[in-house]
Design an enzyme around this catalytic site. Structure first.
Site, PDB file in Angstrom:
ATOM      1  N   GLY A  16      45.194  47.072  38.131  1.00  0.00           N
ATOM      2  CA  GLY A  16      44.353  46.455  39.153  1.00  0.00           C
ATOM      3  C   GLY A  16      44.897  45.113  39.567  1.00  0.00           C
ATOM      4  N   GLY A  18      43.732  40.967  40.691  1.00  0.00           N
ATOM      5  CA  GLY A  18      42.697  39.953  40.576  1.00  0.00           C
ATOM      6  C   GLY A  18      43.269  38.698  39.991  1.00  0.00           C
ATOM      7  N   GLY A  19      42.598  37.580  40.256  1.00  0.00           N
ATOM      8  CA  GLY A  19      43.041  36.319  39.694  1.00  0.00           C
ATOM      9  C   GLY A  19      44.424  35.934  40.171  1.00  0.00           C
ATOM     10  CB  VAL A  23      46.527  43.384  35.494  1.00  0.00           C
ATOM     11  CG1 VAL A  23      46.618  43.639  33.987  1.00  0.00           C
ATOM     12  CG2 VAL A  23      45.930  42.000  35.750  1.00  0.00           C
ATOM     13  CE  LYS A  38      46.182  37.197  36.588  1.00  0.00           C
ATOM     14  NZ  LYS A  38      44.965  36.422  36.307  1.00  0.00           N
ATOM     15  CG  ASP A 136      36.541  33.782  39.065  1.00  0.00           C
ATOM     16  OD1 ASP A 136      35.528  33.807  39.782  1.00  0.00           O
ATOM     17  OD2 ASP A 136      37.538  34.486  39.263  1.00  0.00           O
TER      18      ASP A 136
END
Length: 525
Positions: A16, A18-19, A23, A38, A136
């Protein structure tokens, strides 16, 4: 992929995004173990200084998480400095995120959410003891392992206590629906901001949507600073904890000890007393005549400050770790023609419900076109929809009362507005939820969707086709399925009921579109 990564790690597949990163699941060929990698992905259009800052932020994630040794915090193994940027090597947690679980399986029971909340609270307390603020906390960053372990991940926005909610370049960081009010106002933040985000995360898990979820980040920030949270409907024993954590003024927000006590009682199914000592709950909207205490007045009169932050959003890309939480704008084709249907003309159905002059909420008493407002929003139509101020049809041939209203409101995830029968046109529109009979929809076993005794049917087959009503005939256009992913699907064309452009204007016409999984296609009932 960097040669340094390829020499040691074999990528298996993506887990996925994100951030500010993607990843990957990978195999550490040297140690013979599975890990998560990541990869930093930078938004386009950033200056060299901004790129350097965000790369440093990725390194900070590794440092922050590495300082926390806790079973509910993801472990960091290594950081590889490659030419294309740093790669963070983390433990692989076989899991689904809380966000994915709620999206796919529906809202959770309050007791289960309380148990998850206790584990996340434990992780946050460990982080705060180490001097780290997460900044977050949201459902996408809470992993639920197949072994039952709850893990808080993605410390990409983490920093030492007291750092600003914005970067030096003016970029707003974090997911707006889960930001604490003090962060939306760019004030100094404390561990209390993470507790607010925990409350918003649990709210989303038990309700199926966050307490603030408007059509744009700016609208969400404005609501966060000026409006109370949407009152929860499913919270049950979790209510006191949510009430205490979602107080706008951080000085009145409950602390970790009180939060733990209330969550333990909720996890055991005990009806806990109200959270300690705030004179007014922020989960339940205050009465219009209530006086606002000086200590919290700034949170209700801060729209100007939010607009200042909004200028930064308009000028630069919003950096958020949300995956499917962001709603893309998708406008219907301009001037698209809708297929004609007899159901659009209630006169042809001679339905008792169509023959009654229903009062649409917001309609002027005279039946004219005088503009009115609902909840501070103008009653305007979008994409040619009806405003609700429509002269009612003159059908004097019957005096039969309409059938008793049955069912419940159907509200949209993105806007919070409800489907409503516009009695003047027979169309289905979006309107501020008010519990009126024209907002009560029933889903009987024959797969129809009914309102006031009429069946809702699709008035076309193309993307953007509107919804109307007519007498029930069993036609395929009247067949609907409300699935476990909160989609409301018309079975004739297998398309999802949609809010055009995620518009929150009263009178916006409901339509169908190819199912995309976005929040403007998700519905509560």
């Amino acid at each position: 992929m960097s040669d340094l990564i390829a020499e040691r790690y074999r990528l298996v597949g993506t887990l996925g995004e994100g951030g500010m990163g993607r990843v990957w699941q990978a195999r550490d060929e040297l140690l013979g173990r599975d890990v998560a990698l990541k990869e930093l992905i930078l938004p386009r259009g950033l200056s060299a200084a901004e790129v350097a800052e965000l790369r440093e932020r990725a390194i900070r994630e590794a440092r922050s998480a590495a300082r926390i040794n806790h079973p509910h915090v993801v472990r960091i193994f290594d950081v590889v400095h490659a030419q294309d940027g740093p790669w963070i090597v983390m433990e692989l947690v076989t899991s689904r995120s809380l966000y994915d679980m709620v999206r796919e399986d529906g809202p959770m029971r309050p007791e289960r959410v309380a148990r998850i909340g206790l584990d996340v609270l434990s992780a946050l307390r460990a982080a705060h003891r180490a001097g780290v603020l997460h900044r977050d906390v949201k459902p996408a960053n809470v992993l639920l392992g197949i072994d039952g372990r709850v893990v808080l991940t993605d410390f990409g926005l983490a920093t030492a206590s007291g750092d600003s909610a914005m970067t030096s370049t003016g970029i707003v960081l974090g997911s707006p629906s889960y930001l604490a009010p003090e962060r939306a106002l760019d004030e100094g933040i404390t561990p209390a901001a993470d507790l607010w985000s925990l409350g918003a995360t649990m709210y989303a898990a038990v309700e199926g949507r966050p307490p603030y979820d408007k059509s744009t980040p700016l609208a969400t920030l404005a609501a966060l600073a000026t409006q109370p949270p949407r009152p929860p409907e499913r919270a049950g024993v979790l209510g006191p904890a949510l009430d205490g954590l979602l107080r706008k003024n951080p000085a009145e927000r409950i602390g970790p000890d009180e939060a733990e006590r209330l969550l333990r009682e909720a996890a055991e199914g005990k009806p806990a007393p109200a959270a300690a000592s705030a004179p007014t709950s922020t989960v339940t909207p205050p009465a219009p005549t209530a006086k606002i205490r000086k200590g919290r007045a700034r949170y209700w009169a801060a729209a100007a400050a939010v607009l200042v932050i909004g200028a930064g959003i308009a000028a630069r890309p919003m950096l958020t770790t949300a995956r499917a939480e962001e709603v893309p704008d998708r406008s219907p084709i301009a001037g698209q023609q809708q297929s004609a249907s007899p159901s659009a003309r209630l006169e042809a159905t001679a339905s008792p419900a169509a023959a009654v002059n229903h009062t649409v909420p917001g309609a002027h008493p005279s039946g004219g076109n005088t503009p009115v407002t609902h909840g501070g929003r103008p009653s305007s139509a979008a994409a040619g929809g009806n405003t609700g101020n429509i002269a009612q049809p003159q059908l004097a041939t019957t005096t039969s009362p309409p059938p008793a209203a049955v069912g419940s409101p159907v509200s949209n995830f993105a806007t919070g507005d409800c489907l409503q029968l516009d009695a003047g046109s027979g169309r289905i529109v979006l309107w501020t939820c008010n519990g009126s009979d024209v907002q009560k929809f029933d889903f009987p076993a024959d797969k129809t969707m009914r309102v006031r005794g009429l069946c809702v049917e699709l008035l076309g087959t193309d993307d953007g086709a509107r919804l109307g009503t007519s007498g029930c005939t069993g036609a395929a256009a009247q067949q609907w399925n409300y699935n476990t992913s909160y989609d409301l699907v018309n079975l004739m064309v297998t398309k999802c009921t949609d809010v055009p452009d995620t518009s929150s204007a009263d009178g916006t016409p409901a339509q169908v579109w190819e199912c995309a999984g976005t929040s403007n296609q998700k519905w509560h009932r």
